[in-house]
Design an enzyme around this catalytic site. Sequence first.
Site, short mmCIF file in Angstrom:
data_model
loop_
_atom_site.label_atom_id
_atom_site.label_comp_id
_atom_site.label_asym_id
_atom_site.label_seq_id
_atom_site.Cartn_x
_atom_site.Cartn_y
_atom_site.Cartn_z
N ALA A 242 26.72 7.63 10.23
CA ALA A 242 26.92 8.30 11.47
C ALA A 242 25.54 8.12 12.16
CB ALA A 242 27.26 9.40 11.22
N ASP A 243 25.85 8.17 13.60
CA ASP A 243 24.51 8.21 14.22
C ASP A 243 24.43 9.68 14.66
OD1 ASP A 243 23.17 5.22 15.25
OD2 ASP A 243 25.16 5.28 14.36
N ARG A 244 25.62 10.41 14.90
CA ARG A 244 25.40 11.71 15.11
C ARG A 244 26.99 12.53 14.97
NH1 ARG A 244 22.86 14.50 20.47
NH2 ARG A 244 22.05 12.23 20.80
#
Length: 355
Positions: A242-244
């Site tokens: 995940a990036d965010r």
Amino acid sequence: MTLEAIRYRPGSLQILNQLLLPHETVYDEIRSVRDGYEAIKSMKVRGAPAIAIVGCLSLAVELRAGMGGNDLVCFIRDSLCHLTSARPTAVNMGRAARELMEFTENESMEKNTGRVKSSSCVIGWIEEMLERDVNDNKKIGNYGAQHILSGVPRDSVTILTHCNTGSLATAGYGTALGVVRSLHALSRLKRLYCTETRPYNQGARLTAYESVAEGFPATLITDSMAALAMREKGITAVVVGADRVVANGDTANKVGTYQLAIAAKHHGVPFYVAAPSTSCDLSLESGRDIVIEERPAEELTSINGVPVAAPGIDVWNPAFDVTPHQLITGGIITELGVFLPSELQAALTGRLTAL
């Protein structure tokens, strides 16, 4: 063996140029914040944790060279603002910038000068990021492996992953691929299926590269084969990075993740997101609030500079998509443990309160 994407010693930073993998292994020197920005923007370095680490280390290199003059606070603030703008979707760089700026300002206040007389404390804070990230990744790997294995007490498992989340995307070990690494170390990994991850091919170029280097039993598939693999290849779980991750558990990750979650739900395959708490952004209520980076059309219309699309065709090329929290059925794997999306905010808030 652990691949080394970031080489750092005091005053010197080199990054593995991931644009040239898997055919060439070249380390580029990062001598300044400008170099760090360009490496992040061009995706020579990628992966949310690695982006933050390389960005901050590029600042450390300049500080060790004596940059910043008499107003270090202003210099550090401007540098971090520039680095944060390189890729907006990944939260880690922004979080690191806020925490480092708060640390810097506290240092200046304690000295009652409004200025930081020495950059050594700031450099020390940045350099500790490398060790913290590796330690967090190992915890993620172990928590995730044990959670997956708890559902199959005696069997080896088959994992499907998307994009690249290993040593090349972090300071070392990896997040989602760290879970795979832990399963492999326990001799419980039957097979890893990795998607090609069009249009930038991080799966084909990077995850496949890491898998071969680490000796994982791995198979590369096209993005369009994922649902079929779930039906035909006995996939135990899907594990992505995940990036965010926002407050309600919605998750931004490499484009193509959303459709994997839908397919996993249909086939009854647990869907996991592996990410450090530094990738969690409780300031945003849902995935609708996440800014999604859009990349140049040429990344989709060409492969390694060779045109593959009809000239003149319109292109939509978002780098990420958002997976709704309802589809994250396995859980969100962090260095604190594995949580359902509905549990994550309370877990992170409790940690911050304890600190």
